[in-house]
Design a protein around this motif. Structure first.
Motif, PDB file in Angstrom:
ATOM      1  N   PRO A 129       0.898   1.383   6.423  1.00 43.13           N
ATOM      2  CA  PRO A 129       0.747   0.314   5.423  1.00 43.13           C
ATOM      3  C   PRO A 129       1.979   0.047   4.562  1.00 43.13           C
ATOM      4  CG  PRO A 129      -1.167   1.760   5.420  1.00 43.13           C
ATOM      5  CD  PRO A 129      -0.146   2.407   6.294  1.00 43.13           C
ATOM      6  N   ASP A 130       2.564   1.088   3.969  1.00 46.76           N
ATOM      7  CA  ASP A 130       3.557   0.865   2.921  1.00 46.76           C
ATOM      8  C   ASP A 130       4.777   0.071   3.378  1.00 46.76           C
ATOM      9  OD1 ASP A 130       1.865   2.322   1.343  1.00 46.76           O
ATOM     10  OD2 ASP A 130       3.105   4.128   1.278  1.00 46.76           O
ATOM     11  N   THR A 133       3.146  -3.843   3.295  1.00 44.09           N
ATOM     12  CA  THR A 133       2.273  -4.372   2.254  1.00 44.09           C
ATOM     13  C   THR A 133       3.056  -4.841   1.037  1.00 44.09           C
ATOM     14  OG1 THR A 133       1.947  -2.077   1.536  1.00 44.09           O
ATOM     15  CG2 THR A 133       0.224  -3.069   2.902  1.00 44.09           C
ATOM     16  N   PHE A 134       3.798  -3.929   0.420  1.00 41.98           N
ATOM     17  CA  PHE A 134       4.415  -4.219  -0.869  1.00 41.98           C
ATOM     18  C   PHE A 134       5.391  -5.381  -0.799  1.00 41.98           C
ATOM     19  CE2 PHE A 134       3.724   0.548  -1.736  1.00 41.98           C
ATOM     20  CZ  PHE A 134       2.441   0.307  -2.194  1.00 41.98           C
ATOM     21  N   THR A 139      -1.395  -4.954  -2.358  1.00 43.22           N
ATOM     22  CA  THR A 139      -1.552  -3.608  -2.924  1.00 43.22           C
ATOM     23  C   THR A 139      -2.787  -2.886  -2.386  1.00 43.22           C
ATOM     24  OG1 THR A 139      -2.648  -4.583  -4.855  1.00 43.22           O
ATOM     25  CG2 THR A 139      -0.285  -4.109  -5.042  1.00 43.22           C
ATOM     26  N   THR A 140      -3.709  -3.636  -1.777  1.00 46.51           N
ATOM     27  CA  THR A 140      -4.910  -3.041  -1.186  1.00 46.51           C
ATOM     28  C   THR A 140      -5.136  -3.626   0.196  1.00 46.51           C
ATOM     29  OG1 THR A 140      -5.975  -2.752  -3.349  1.00 46.51           O
ATOM     30  CG2 THR A 140      -7.413  -2.725  -1.414  1.00 46.51           C
ATOM     31  N   SER A 163      -0.546   7.151   1.938  1.00 49.80           N
ATOM     32  CA  SER A 163      -0.076   5.793   1.651  1.00 49.80           C
ATOM     33  C   SER A 163      -0.165   5.502   0.163  1.00 49.80           C
ATOM     34  CB  SER A 163      -0.923   4.764   2.414  1.00 49.80           C
ATOM     35  OG  SER A 163      -0.868   4.986   3.804  1.00 49.80           O
ATOM     36  N   THR A 165      -0.030   2.389  -0.805  1.00 48.80           N
ATOM     37  CA  THR A 165      -0.972   1.281  -0.730  1.00 48.80           C
ATOM     38  C   THR A 165      -2.383   1.851  -0.816  1.00 48.80           C
ATOM     39  OG1 THR A 165       0.552   0.170   0.784  1.00 48.80           O
ATOM     40  CG2 THR A 165      -1.688  -0.717   0.641  1.00 48.80           C
ATOM     41  N   ARG A 166      -3.257   1.166  -1.538  1.00 44.86           N
ATOM     42  CA  ARG A 166      -4.670   1.561  -1.543  1.00 44.86           C
ATOM     43  C   ARG A 166      -5.272   1.162  -0.196  1.00 44.86           C
ATOM     44  NH1 ARG A 166      -5.808  -1.052  -5.351  1.00 44.86           N
ATOM     45  NH2 ARG A 166      -5.876   0.450  -7.083  1.00 44.86           N
ATOM     46  N   ASP A 390      -2.104  -3.354 -10.605  1.00 44.37           N
ATOM     47  CA  ASP A 390      -1.642  -3.824  -9.302  1.00 44.37           C
ATOM     48  C   ASP A 390      -1.310  -5.304  -9.465  1.00 44.37           C
ATOM     49  OD1 ASP A 390      -2.241  -1.323  -8.350  1.00 44.37           O
ATOM     50  OD2 ASP A 390      -3.997  -1.931  -7.204  1.00 44.37           O
ATOM     51  N   THR A 421       6.464  -6.392  -6.576  1.00 44.24           N
ATOM     52  CA  THR A 421       5.106  -5.861  -6.487  1.00 44.24           C
ATOM     53  C   THR A 421       5.030  -4.586  -7.307  1.00 44.24           C
ATOM     54  OG1 THR A 421       4.885  -6.752  -4.239  1.00 44.24           O
ATOM     55  CG2 THR A 421       3.259  -5.108  -4.933  1.00 44.24           C
ATOM     56  N   ARG A 423       2.403  -1.377  -8.132  1.00 45.52           N
ATOM     57  CA  ARG A 423       1.195  -0.646  -7.728  1.00 45.52           C
ATOM     58  C   ARG A 423       0.916   0.407  -8.795  1.00 45.52           C
ATOM     59  NH1 ARG A 423      -2.887   1.630  -7.129  1.00 45.52           N
ATOM     60  NH2 ARG A 423      -3.552   2.914  -5.364  1.00 45.52           N
TER      61      ARG A 423
END
Length: 445
Positions: A129-130, A133-134, A139-140, A163, A165-166, A390, A421, A423
């Motif tokens: 994810p990371d 995503t960002f 963030t989720t 991660s 990321t949530r 977030d 972004t 988090r």
């Protein structure tokens, strides 16, 4: 003597000044203040230029990659108001000319990455994810069916707990998860009781049940996913495969689905008059959304984009948006293939829907507060005071842009670009360094 006394007094004055500065920094109530951005917060009805102040977490030390945030590491929103004093913060973000929105919530992603499995189950089509995503303001994420009840513990250990990321999950009704066609067609491995048992055991992480890619004119997989959803008291997400004839969507929406159940790839399907394959929601003979679809949305059925590699058609999306039928949620269906295809990322899809005529405010709602509600996580997707900080900052650029899908392309005059972004109050992506100081000491509550 007088000269030495003057030197001594000067030294003492300097020390006192340094102490005052240190004390002043230590008592600043905010870790970050975001100044002068245009805030869009659908939950709270905010659509104006405002400032946001972020209170530090108990532990605001720099994050360690490869490790999920603990609650002690999550800073929270302290204030949303006009003209917050920047002197009250350790860091100040210059958001003038930017849109400031809740961190995006992507409810259809594929993150069960690895090398020992197949496809999106511990396999090469999933994405850590990371890395993806960002930079997109997300963030989720909700992994949509990569793991089943049998493989979820590995997904939790391998991805969720590693991660920033949530990461949440829709648990596949197939025990093996999204391992490939021969597994996904195995009705014998669709066990509602085992699926619901795991979903209840990890109810902090599992937010729904996923049925994906089953091909055949048979309602059994849908019924078993629904049974698991009822037992665990969570929604299901359906992604039909092909059938001859197709399984009628009117039956799915009005007879099978409960309010809150999710139909993903809502602008996909055959988009033809063929009775085989997968039905579409826009009638191609009239170019209008089918009446039962409108009824279903009013009854609480959720229509999710799930753009994917080939699961969106302008022939479906354009007339739907023109008629005022908007998706409840915008999501990517991101995996290795789709991210390098027409889909790309959330800002691209959001910009595409704006090019089709969906207002920016509605696009933001469909990417933040709406999906948060769909997965019953009302603490996410907003900028409410007390919420985890977030936050995504976007620049809306005017120009000549193009957006494409498997059935063509359209032009657009605006495109969203991610500037920053946050988090849990930590700046995790920063494109142009719009924060001062760029590196700052962290404070803790």
């Amino acid at each position: 003597m007088v000269r030495y006394l003057a030197i001594l007094l000067s030294i003492l004055a300097g020390v006192a000044s340094a102490v005052r500065a240190q004390v002043s920094a230590s008592v600043k109530p905010y870790q970050v203040v975001i100044k002068g951005g245009h805030v869009i917060d659908p939950k709270n009805g905010i659509n104006a230029v405002m400032d946001i102040a972020i209170a530090p977490a108990h532990d605001m030390q720099p994050l360690a990659w490869g490790q999920a945030l603990s609650p002690d590491q999550e800073g929270r929103i302290a204030l949303v108001a006009e003209n917050i004093d920047p002197g009250l913060a350790i860091q100040v973000v210059d958001a003038k000319g930017l849109y400031v929105v809740p961190g995006l919530v992507d409810i259809h992603s594929h993150n069960f990455w690895g090398h020992d499995g197949e496809r999106q189950m511990n396999g090469p089509r999933g994405l850590p994810p990371d890395g993806f995503t960002f930079r997109s303001g997300v963030t989720t994420v909700v992994d949509a069916g990569g793991s089943g009840w049998r493989t979820f513990p590995l997904f939790r250990e391998q991805t969720i707990e590693r991660s920033q990321t949530r990461v949440l999950a829709m648990l596949n009704i197939v025990g093996e998860g999204m391992r490939g066609s021969r597994y996904e067609q195995n009705i014998a491995d669709m066990d509602p009781d085992s699926t619901a048992k795991v979903a209840r055991a990890y109810d902090d992480l599992i937010v729904g049940i996923k049925l994906a890619h089953f091909s055949g004119h048979d309602w059994t997989p849908t019924d078993r996913a629904l049974a698991a959803g009822r037992l665990a008291d969570i929604p299901i997400m359906v992604d039909f495969g092909s059938a001859k004839p197709y399984l009628p969507l009117e039956t799915l929406f009005l007879e099978k689905f409960r309010p809150g159940d999710i139909y993903t790839h809502c602008f996909g399907g055959n988009s033809s008059a063929s009775p085989d394959g997968r039905e579409s929601i826009v009638d191609v003979t009239t170019n209008k959304v089918k009446p039962y679809v409108l009824e279903a949305q009013k009854r609480g059925v959720v229509f999710d984009v799930g753009f994917g590699g080939a699961s969106f058609l302008f022939a479906q999306g354009t007339p739907a948006i023109a008629s005022g039928f908007y998706p409840n949620s915008i999501s990517t269906d991101i995996h290795v293939e789709s991210m390098n295809n027409a889909m790309k990322d959330m800002p691209n899809i959001m910009s595409l829907f704006m090019a089709m005529g969906m207002p920016l405010e509605a696009v933001i709602a469909a990417s933040t507060w709406n999906p948060a509600q769909e997965i019953n996580r009302s603490e996410l997707g907003s900028l409410s005071v007390g919420a985890v900080a977030d936050i995504a900052l976007f620049r809306l650029v005017e120009g000549d842009f193009g957006f494409w899908a498997r059935d063509g392309k359209i032009a657009g005059k605006q495109r969203l670009f991610t500037e920053m972004t946050l988090r849990g109050g930590h700046i995790v992506y920063n494109l142009n360094g719009l924060v001062d100081p760029i590196n700052a000491k962290h404070i803790s509550n």
